[in-house]
Scaffold this motif. Structure first.
Motif, PDB file in Angstrom:
ATOM      1  N   GLN A 192     101.180  25.419  -4.023  1.00  0.00           N
ATOM      2  CA  GLN A 192     101.010  25.902  -2.662  1.00  0.00           C
ATOM      3  C   GLN A 192     100.806  27.411  -2.674  1.00  0.00           C
ATOM      4  OE1 GLN A 192     101.065  24.306   0.633  1.00  0.00           O
ATOM      5  NE2 GLN A 192     100.128  26.332   0.862  1.00  0.00           N
ATOM      6  N   PRO A 193      99.584  27.885  -2.452  1.00  0.00           N
ATOM      7  CA  PRO A 193      99.349  29.330  -2.406  1.00  0.00           C
ATOM      8  C   PRO A 193     100.076  29.970  -1.220  1.00  0.00           C
ATOM      9  CG  PRO A 193      97.291  28.095  -2.643  1.00  0.00           C
ATOM     10  CD  PRO A 193      98.345  27.115  -2.281  1.00  0.00           C
ATOM     11  N   LYS A 194     100.383  31.230  -1.353  1.00  0.00           N
ATOM     12  CA  LYS A 194     101.079  31.938  -0.278  1.00  0.00           C
ATOM     13  C   LYS A 194     100.165  32.187   0.922  1.00  0.00           C
ATOM     14  CE  LYS A 194     104.385  34.307  -3.287  1.00  0.00           C
ATOM     15  NZ  LYS A 194     104.902  35.624  -3.753  1.00  0.00           N
ATOM     16  N   ASP A 195      98.857  32.328   0.684  1.00  0.00           N
ATOM     17  CA  ASP A 195      97.944  32.695   1.756  1.00  0.00           C
ATOM     18  C   ASP A 195      96.931  31.598   2.079  1.00  0.00           C
ATOM     19  OD1 ASP A 195      96.848  32.992  -0.720  1.00  0.00           O
ATOM     20  OD2 ASP A 195      95.935  34.949  -0.360  1.00  0.00           O
ATOM     21  N   PHE A 196      97.321  30.339   1.854  1.00  0.00           N
ATOM     22  CA  PHE A 196      96.486  29.206   2.230  1.00  0.00           C
ATOM     23  C   PHE A 196      97.434  28.091   2.644  1.00  0.00           C
ATOM     24  CE2 PHE A 196      93.610  25.537   0.972  1.00  0.00           C
ATOM     25  CZ  PHE A 196      92.708  25.735   2.006  1.00  0.00           C
ATOM     26  N   ASN A 197      97.156  27.447   3.774  1.00  0.00           N
ATOM     27  CA  ASN A 197      98.154  26.556   4.378  1.00  0.00           C
ATOM     28  C   ASN A 197      98.136  25.124   3.872  1.00  0.00           C
ATOM     29  OD1 ASN A 197      95.815  25.642   5.525  1.00  0.00           O
ATOM     30  ND2 ASN A 197      96.458  25.888   7.660  1.00  0.00           N
ATOM     31  N   ARG A 198      97.556  24.888   2.733  1.00  0.00           N
ATOM     32  CA  ARG A 198      97.621  23.545   2.142  1.00  0.00           C
ATOM     33  C   ARG A 198      97.606  23.650   0.618  1.00  0.00           C
ATOM     34  NH1 ARG A 198      94.689  19.967   4.737  1.00  0.00           N
ATOM     35  NH2 ARG A 198      94.722  21.239   6.600  1.00  0.00           N
ATOM     36  N   ARG A 199      97.990  22.545  -0.011  1.00  0.00           N
ATOM     37  CA  ARG A 199      98.121  22.555  -1.459  1.00  0.00           C
ATOM     38  C   ARG A 199      96.764  22.558  -2.142  1.00  0.00           C
ATOM     39  NH1 ARG A 199     103.076  21.493  -3.442  1.00  0.00           N
ATOM     40  NH2 ARG A 199     102.425  20.259  -5.220  1.00  0.00           N
ATOM     41  N   VAL A 200      96.710  23.219  -3.283  1.00  0.00           N
ATOM     42  CA  VAL A 200      95.483  23.343  -4.064  1.00  0.00           C
ATOM     43  C   VAL A 200      95.716  22.729  -5.437  1.00  0.00           C
ATOM     44  CG1 VAL A 200      93.924  24.987  -5.202  1.00  0.00           C
ATOM     45  CG2 VAL A 200      94.689  25.403  -2.845  1.00  0.00           C
ATOM     46  N   THR A 201      94.738  22.004  -5.929  1.00  0.00           N
ATOM     47  CA  THR A 201      94.811  21.404  -7.265  1.00  0.00           C
ATOM     48  C   THR A 201      93.814  22.098  -8.180  1.00  0.00           C
ATOM     49  OG1 THR A 201      95.457  19.243  -6.383  1.00  0.00           O
ATOM     50  CG2 THR A 201      94.555  19.289  -8.614  1.00  0.00           C
ATOM     51  N   VAL A 202      94.281  22.444  -9.364  1.00  0.00           N
ATOM     52  CA  VAL A 202      93.423  23.054 -10.385  1.00  0.00           C
ATOM     53  C   VAL A 202      93.439  22.153 -11.607  1.00  0.00           C
ATOM     54  CG1 VAL A 202      93.042  25.054 -11.882  1.00  0.00           C
ATOM     55  CG2 VAL A 202      93.880  25.388  -9.539  1.00  0.00           C
ATOM     56  N   GLU A 203      92.266  21.799 -12.111  1.00  0.00           N
ATOM     57  CA  GLU A 203      92.159  20.986 -13.327  1.00  0.00           C
ATOM     58  C   GLU A 203      91.243  21.664 -14.330  1.00  0.00           C
ATOM     59  OE1 GLU A 203      92.841  16.428 -11.646  1.00  0.00           O
ATOM     60  OE2 GLU A 203      90.943  16.976 -12.574  1.00  0.00           O
ATOM     61  N   LEU A 204      91.675  21.658 -15.579  1.00  0.00           N
ATOM     62  CA  LEU A 204      90.853  22.159 -16.675  1.00  0.00           C
ATOM     63  C   LEU A 204      90.643  21.017 -17.650  1.00  0.00           C
ATOM     64  CD1 LEU A 204      89.434  24.567 -18.051  1.00  0.00           C
ATOM     65  CD2 LEU A 204      91.585  25.015 -19.251  1.00  0.00           C
ATOM     66  N   TRP A 205      89.406  20.523 -17.729  1.00  0.00           N
ATOM     67  CA  TRP A 205      89.059  19.432 -18.636  1.00  0.00           C
ATOM     68  C   TRP A 205      88.549  20.030 -19.936  1.00  0.00           C
ATOM     69  CZ3 TRP A 205      88.015  13.922 -17.268  1.00  0.00           C
ATOM     70  CH2 TRP A 205      88.678  13.563 -16.084  1.00  0.00           C
ATOM     71  N   LEU A 206      89.110  19.554 -21.047  1.00  0.00           N
ATOM     72  CA  LEU A 206      88.801  20.108 -22.369  1.00  0.00           C
ATOM     73  C   LEU A 206      88.111  19.047 -23.224  1.00  0.00           C
ATOM     74  CD1 LEU A 206      92.355  21.669 -22.864  1.00  0.00           C
ATOM     75  CD2 LEU A 206      90.305  22.876 -22.093  1.00  0.00           C
ATOM     76  N   TYR A 207      86.903  19.353 -23.676  1.00  0.00           N
ATOM     77  CA  TYR A 207      86.130  18.408 -24.476  1.00  0.00           C
ATOM     78  C   TYR A 207      86.178  18.798 -25.953  1.00  0.00           C
ATOM     79  CZ  TYR A 207      84.547  16.968 -19.906  1.00  0.00           C
ATOM     80  OH  TYR A 207      84.522  16.523 -18.599  1.00  0.00           O
ATOM     81  N   PRO A 208      86.051  17.810 -26.848  1.00  0.00           N
ATOM     82  CA  PRO A 208      86.198  18.085 -28.282  1.00  0.00           C
ATOM     83  C   PRO A 208      85.235  19.121 -28.848  1.00  0.00           C
ATOM     84  CG  PRO A 208      86.367  15.729 -27.879  1.00  0.00           C
ATOM     85  CD  PRO A 208      85.936  16.354 -26.589  1.00  0.00           C
TER      86      PRO A 208
END
Length: 268
Positions: A192-208
């Motif tokens: 939950q960012p302090k300056d945005f009123n909803r939850r944010v998802t961050v994904e980092l996909w790592l390929y071989p």
């Protein structure tokens, strides 16, 4: 005028003018959707700046392992069907059968009320696609048993998921005839960012091969999609994250990468 990419299938996009017809199509899809996911792919050169600007703690990220299942020549992907299983930190897991793209009006109304089933509109800079997915739960060990050849694939999915698959997969392609493509490792954090009123998802996909996909997303109800899209873009701008059009998808990237690893003789 601005342009809009209407994502017609997992493989192709169509560049069109942002016309009234385009806007009406999005509105119709929103009416039939149960949720909306607004997402953005960050270019490789912007990953470090995005992590700093978004101000989340990367050590809180949850590791996951994703496997996709398809024929060696990706017949399901070409037909708009996605079969996936994931291992989640702590021993859990989940499965999904997904159709993409779909017209919400073609979905059985009874199916809409089933737990685990959803119709979601994914919107990103320059494009959109509507999907229908049937999610299930499993254990991480069950996913390992399947991908390591100790158990067949079909029992990993519920009876309802299997019926959904059979109704939409190409004729003759059974779940147990599919091959495992993966795993793809990913790191995921929801905060939950302090300056945005909803939850944010961050994904980092790592390929071989060392390539990566960095995705930022947030979810909302269909009736608030346009307002949240404006707010989300403003939030990302404050964080120094540029909203750039991209037709790259996590699913397609994973399928194409691991499909190339299959020996040619097995594709015939």
């Amino acid at each position: 005028m601005a342009t809009l990419k209407t994502v017609e299938s997992p493989q192709t996009t169509k560049a069109t003018t942002m016309s009234g017809e385009d806007a009406l199509k999005v509105l119709e899809l929103l009416k039939g959707s149960t949720s909306v996911e607004l997402k953005l792919m960050v270019p490789d050169m912007g990953h470090r700046a995005a992590v700093k600007g978004l101000r989340f703690d990367p050590v809180e990220a949850e590791p996951r392992q994703a496997y996709f299942f398809d024929t060696p020549d990706l017949a399901l992907n070409k037909a708009g069907v996605v079969v996936r299983a994931r291992r989640i930190q702590g021993g859990g897991g989940d499965t999904v059968i997904k159709l993409r793209p779909v017209d919400p009006e073609t979905i059985d109304p009874e199916l809409r009320r089933v737990p685990g089933f959803k119709i979601e509109l994914d919107a990103m800079p320059g494009g959109y696609v509507c999907s229908a997915s049937y999610k299930g739960v499993c254990t991480g060990q069950e996913v390992l048993d399947v991908t390591e050849g100790r158990s067949p694939l079909e029992p990993l999915f519920s009876r309802e998921q299997r019926a959904f698959y059979q109704a939409h997969a190409p004729v003759g392609i059974t779940l147990d005839s599919l091959v495992a493509l993966g795993p793809t490792y990913l790191l995921r954090i929801k905060y939950q960012p302090k300056d945005f009123n909803r939850r944010v998802t961050v994904e980092l996909w790592l390929y071989p091969d060392g390539s990566r996909i960095f995705e930022i997303s947030t979810k909302c109800r269909p009736d608030e999609a346009f307002q949240v899209a404006v707010e989300f873009r403003a939030f990302l701008g404050k964080c120094g994250v540029a909203a750039e059009p991209s037709d790259e998808t996590k699913t397609r990237s994973a399928l194409e990468f691991f499909s190339r690893e299959i020996p040619p003789e097995k594709k015939g």
